[in-house]
Design a protein around this motif. Structure first.
Motif: not given
Length: 353
Positions: A7-12, A52-57, A79-81, A92-94
């Protein structure tokens, strides 16, 4: 089959001015001068899971920078939310997207995918031990059809973390979760540490996707319904706008509150592999070596007199003088300067909005 979802969606916000919404903490070379936090996270799990099986949200604002930072990953694995709806929707979306993407890539895909959920910006000092504990979690999730989390053995009475209460607590041995507790007062945190059967909630999870989706069906049926809608929509041509419409229907809720605090099949593995969530500048006190005065100096030219226990991060271009200063954070970038007391660092977001 194993897959990882980072999970990589932090606001910073908490590491301003070093970080921004476009380039948050996970994209900074905060710990390693050669690697960003998210690159360190990917490297940490590559011995267990192929790229190939590492995903980023993530989100649309940060997606391009993440693709540039992780060129070894297939572009389709980002994977872009469409919008931020907290961790229940993200996980769940991921899980839904990963299931679909892996089915397309592999005709021999078994029905069961075991998914590891990690944050993109945590520090783990003993990476070999981390992978060993993850392996135990994977085996436990498969065997017991449970959702497994990693609980950090507390090193101090920390009030900034949630806690997990267990009946028994032995490092590396799976235990039944008795209860999740919100961030405590100092007095309560001291009791937790003294009792010995409370762990910090790390936010790391391992589960079979079918197990997690069953939990959504039972405890978050509205979310489950939306996941089903998105799954169907994803198969049409140019589905982005319709997926965005579905995303807006999610109630903002964390996975902890929505599922972990309610489900009965939750297990925890107590761990002690040197974890730090680097949640704000004062967390760096536990990471870097200090000067004789207890100050951390990162890329700064500093002069100190009658000063101690500070954190200084500079560009190296200007000299920073500290006179009669203690327990302060000083951060200098090309365009901005932050000066705050360490105990105010959690409030940085209040001055950048």
């Amino acid at each position: 089959m194993l897959a990882a979802f980072i999970m990589a969606g932090g606001s910073g916000e908490r590491f301003w001015p070093l970080s921004t919404r476009e380039r948050p903490k996970q994209l900074l070379k905060l710990i390693d001068p050669e690697r960003s936090m998210i690159r360190m996270t990917v490297d940490r799990i590559l011995p267990l899971i192929p790229k190939e099986r590492i995903f980023i949200g993530t989100n649309a604002i940060q997606a391009a920078a993440i693709k540039k930072e992780l060129p070894m990953l297939p572009e389709d694995n980002i994977i872009v939310e469409p919008s931020f709806k907290d961790t229940a929707a993200a996980i769940g979306y991921g899980a839904t997207q990963i299931s679909e993407k892996l089915k397309v890539k592999s005709e021999k895909l078994s029905k069961e995918i075991t998914m590891i959920v990690l944050a993109s910006d945590h520090l783990i000092k003993n990476e070999e031990n981390f992978r060993q504990r993850l392996t135990t979690a994977i085996e436990t999730a498969k065997k017991n059809k449970s959702i497994v989390t990693l609980g950090i053995k507390p090193t101090k009475p920390e009030t900034g973390y949630g806690y997990i209460e267990t009946e028994e607590c032995y490092i590396g041995e799976p235990a039944k979760v008795k209860r999740f507790w919100e961030k405590p007062s100092l007095e309560r945190a001291e009791k937790y540490v003294e009792n010995g059967n409370y762990l910090w909630n790390s936010g790391m999870f391992v589960f079979q996707i079918s197990t997690m989706m069953d939990s959504f069906n039972k405890y978050m049926p509205k979310h489950s319904e939306i996941f089903g809608n998105i799954k169907r929509i994803s198969r049409i041509e140019n589905p982005e706008e319709k997926i965005k419409e579905q995303f807006e229907k999610f109630e903002k809720m964390s996975i902890d509150f929505g599922i972990m605090e309610k489900a009965e099949n939750i297990e925890v593995i107590p761990v002690d592999f040197g974890w730090n969530d680097i949640g704000s500048y004062p967390a760096l006190d536990d990471v870097f070596e200090k000067t004789e005065t207890g100050t951390i100096n990162r890329n700064g030219k500093i002069k100190e007199f009658n000063s101690r226990n500070n954190i200084v991060i500079g560009t190296g271009e200007k000299e920073i003088g500290l006179l009669g200063i203690k327990d302060v954070v000083v951060v200098e970038t090309e365009d901005q300067i932050l000066i705050c007391k360490k105990n105010e660092a959690q409030n940085i977001k209040k001055i950048i909005r």
